[in-house]
Design a protein around this motif. Structure first.
Motif, PDB file in Angstrom:
ATOM      1  N   MET A   1     -10.297  -9.163  -9.258  1.00  0.00           N
ATOM      2  CA  MET A   1      -9.684  -8.277 -10.213  1.00  0.00           C
ATOM      3  C   MET A   1      -8.314  -7.863  -9.662  1.00  0.00           C
ATOM      4  N   ARG A   2      -7.283  -8.036 -10.438  1.00  0.00           N
ATOM      5  CA  ARG A   2      -5.928  -7.707 -10.014  1.00  0.00           C
ATOM      6  C   ARG A   2      -5.467  -6.336 -10.505  1.00  0.00           C
ATOM      7  N   THR A   3      -6.118  -5.776 -11.508  1.00  0.00           N
ATOM      8  CA  THR A   3      -5.743  -4.479 -12.060  1.00  0.00           C
ATOM      9  C   THR A   3      -6.815  -3.462 -11.685  1.00  0.00           C
ATOM     10  N   PRO A   4      -6.414  -2.372 -11.016  1.00  0.00           N
ATOM     11  CA  PRO A   4      -7.430  -1.381 -10.631  1.00  0.00           C
ATOM     12  C   PRO A   4      -7.991  -0.657 -11.851  1.00  0.00           C
ATOM     13  N   LEU A   5      -9.232  -0.268 -11.748  1.00  0.00           N
ATOM     14  CA  LEU A   5      -9.852   0.509 -12.813  1.00  0.00           C
ATOM     15  C   LEU A   5      -9.242   1.900 -12.826  1.00  0.00           C
ATOM     16  N   GLU A   6      -8.903   2.385 -13.990  1.00  0.00           N
ATOM     17  CA  GLU A   6      -8.253   3.684 -14.129  1.00  0.00           C
ATOM     18  C   GLU A   6      -9.074   4.809 -13.504  1.00  0.00           C
ATOM     19  N   THR A   7     -10.389   4.761 -13.645  1.00  0.00           N
ATOM     20  CA  THR A   7     -11.225   5.813 -13.052  1.00  0.00           C
ATOM     21  C   THR A   7     -11.104   5.814 -11.526  1.00  0.00           C
ATOM     22  N   LEU A   8     -10.974   4.626 -10.925  1.00  0.00           N
ATOM     23  CA  LEU A   8     -10.832   4.554  -9.474  1.00  0.00           C
ATOM     24  C   LEU A   8      -9.463   5.043  -9.023  1.00  0.00           C
ATOM     25  N   VAL A   9      -8.439   4.772  -9.809  1.00  0.00           N
ATOM     26  CA  VAL A   9      -7.095   5.270  -9.487  1.00  0.00           C
ATOM     27  C   VAL A   9      -7.097   6.795  -9.531  1.00  0.00           C
ATOM     28  N   ARG A  10      -7.694   7.378 -10.551  1.00  0.00           N
ATOM     29  CA  ARG A  10      -7.773   8.843 -10.660  1.00  0.00           C
ATOM     30  C   ARG A  10      -8.541   9.429  -9.479  1.00  0.00           C
ATOM     31  N   ARG A  11      -9.641   8.799  -9.121  1.00  0.00           N
ATOM     32  CA  ARG A  11     -10.448   9.284  -8.005  1.00  0.00           C
ATOM     33  C   ARG A  11      -9.654   9.227  -6.695  1.00  0.00           C
ATOM     34  N   ALA A  12      -8.956   8.122  -6.471  1.00  0.00           N
ATOM     35  CA  ALA A  12      -8.153   7.988  -5.249  1.00  0.00           C
ATOM     36  C   ALA A  12      -7.064   9.059  -5.200  1.00  0.00           C
ATOM     37  N   ARG A  13      -6.395   9.284  -6.321  1.00  0.00           N
ATOM     38  CA  ARG A  13      -5.347  10.311  -6.355  1.00  0.00           C
ATOM     39  C   ARG A  13      -5.905  11.694  -6.057  1.00  0.00           C
ATOM     40  N   ALA A  14      -7.127  11.944  -6.491  1.00  0.00           N
ATOM     41  CA  ALA A  14      -7.737  13.257  -6.275  1.00  0.00           C
ATOM     42  C   ALA A  14      -8.237  13.432  -4.839  1.00  0.00           C
ATOM     43  N   LEU A  15      -8.654  12.343  -4.191  1.00  0.00           N
ATOM     44  CA  LEU A  15      -9.324  12.461  -2.905  1.00  0.00           C
ATOM     45  C   LEU A  15      -8.511  12.024  -1.686  1.00  0.00           C
ATOM     46  N   VAL A  16      -7.563  11.135  -1.876  1.00  0.00           N
ATOM     47  CA  VAL A  16      -6.832  10.571  -0.738  1.00  0.00           C
ATOM     48  C   VAL A  16      -5.641  11.450  -0.397  1.00  0.00           C
ATOM     49  N   ASP A  17      -5.560  11.843   0.865  1.00  0.00           N
ATOM     50  CA  ASP A  17      -4.457  12.691   1.314  1.00  0.00           C
ATOM     51  C   ASP A  17      -3.222  11.885   1.673  1.00  0.00           C
ATOM     52  N   GLU A  18      -3.419  10.717   2.268  1.00  0.00           N
ATOM     53  CA  GLU A  18      -2.283   9.960   2.784  1.00  0.00           C
ATOM     54  C   GLU A  18      -2.642   8.475   2.852  1.00  0.00           C
ATOM     55  N   ILE A  19      -1.644   7.646   2.623  1.00  0.00           N
ATOM     56  CA  ILE A  19      -1.796   6.197   2.766  1.00  0.00           C
ATOM     57  C   ILE A  19      -0.712   5.726   3.724  1.00  0.00           C
ATOM     58  N   VAL A  20      -1.094   4.924   4.694  1.00  0.00           N
ATOM     59  CA  VAL A  20      -0.132   4.357   5.636  1.00  0.00           C
ATOM     60  C   VAL A  20      -0.301   2.837   5.653  1.00  0.00           C
ATOM     61  N   LEU A  21       0.754   2.144   6.017  1.00  0.00           N
ATOM     62  CA  LEU A  21       0.710   0.688   6.132  1.00  0.00           C
ATOM     63  C   LEU A  21       0.571   0.298   7.593  1.00  0.00           C
ATOM     64  N   VAL A  22      -0.207  -0.744   7.841  1.00  0.00           N
ATOM     65  CA  VAL A  22      -0.339  -1.296   9.184  1.00  0.00           C
ATOM     66  C   VAL A  22      -0.122  -2.805   9.101  1.00  0.00           C
ATOM     67  N   SER A  23       0.343  -3.373  10.176  1.00  0.00           N
ATOM     68  CA  SER A  23       0.626  -4.808  10.209  1.00  0.00           C
ATOM     69  C   SER A  23      -0.652  -5.622  10.394  1.00  0.00           C
ATOM     70  N   ASP A  24      -0.552  -6.896  10.079  1.00  0.00           N
ATOM     71  CA  ASP A  24      -1.673  -7.804  10.317  1.00  0.00           C
ATOM     72  C   ASP A  24      -2.019  -7.850  11.804  1.00  0.00           C
ATOM     73  N   GLN A  25      -0.997  -7.780  12.647  1.00  0.00           N
ATOM     74  CA  GLN A  25      -1.225  -7.799  14.098  1.00  0.00           C
ATOM     75  C   GLN A  25      -2.000  -6.551  14.543  1.00  0.00           C
ATOM     76  N   ALA A  26      -1.673  -5.409  13.960  1.00  0.00           N
ATOM     77  CA  ALA A  26      -2.387  -4.175  14.303  1.00  0.00           C
ATOM     78  C   ALA A  26      -3.835  -4.246  13.842  1.00  0.00           C
ATOM     79  N   ILE A  27      -4.064  -4.860  12.701  1.00  0.00           N
ATOM     80  CA  ILE A  27      -5.433  -5.015  12.206  1.00  0.00           C
ATOM     81  C   ILE A  27      -6.217  -5.941  13.122  1.00  0.00           C
ATOM     82  N   ALA A  28      -5.606  -7.049  13.534  1.00  0.00           N
ATOM     83  CA  ALA A  28      -6.281  -7.976  14.463  1.00  0.00           C
ATOM     84  C   ALA A  28      -6.601  -7.272  15.772  1.00  0.00           C
ATOM     85  N   ALA A  29      -5.675  -6.452  16.261  1.00  0.00           N
ATOM     86  CA  ALA A  29      -5.920  -5.708  17.503  1.00  0.00           C
ATOM     87  C   ALA A  29      -7.055  -4.708  17.315  1.00  0.00           C
ATOM     88  N   ALA A  30      -7.136  -4.077  16.158  1.00  0.00           N
ATOM     89  CA  ALA A  30      -8.217  -3.128  15.883  1.00  0.00           C
ATOM     90  C   ALA A  30      -9.556  -3.845  15.784  1.00  0.00           C
TER      91      ALA A  30
END
Length: 88
Positions: A1-30
């Protein structure tokens, strides 16, 4: 699915405080960190939160992240195994 469900977008906006980006290398290290220290093989998306914490991208006194590992691709598992058998 390429389009997020509207209910999930609303939920994320209500609950998520912050979003940060990490590199593929950082993910591999984790992924490697979790395997070495916790004995858990994570999928990349499941290691993203740990990568952000390990990189210091999220600063707070109390942090939590969800670690999941059901869907690493075979090549990701092979790559992780090679990293684990190499020098730490």
């Amino acid at each position: 699915m390429r389009t997020p469900l509207e209910t999930l977008v609303r939920r994320a906006r209500a609950l998520v405080d912050e979003i940060v980006l990490v590199s593929d290398q950082a993910i591999a290290a984790a992924m490697e960190l979790a395997a070495r220290t916790l004995g858990v093989v994570l999928e990349p998306a499941g290691a993203a939160g740990l990568a952000a914490i390990a990189e210091g991208a999220v600063a707070d006194d109390r942090l939590a992240t969800v670690l999941t590992g059901a869907n690493p691709r075979p090549e990701q598992v092979r790559e992780l195994a090679a990293r684990l058998t190499g020098p730490a």
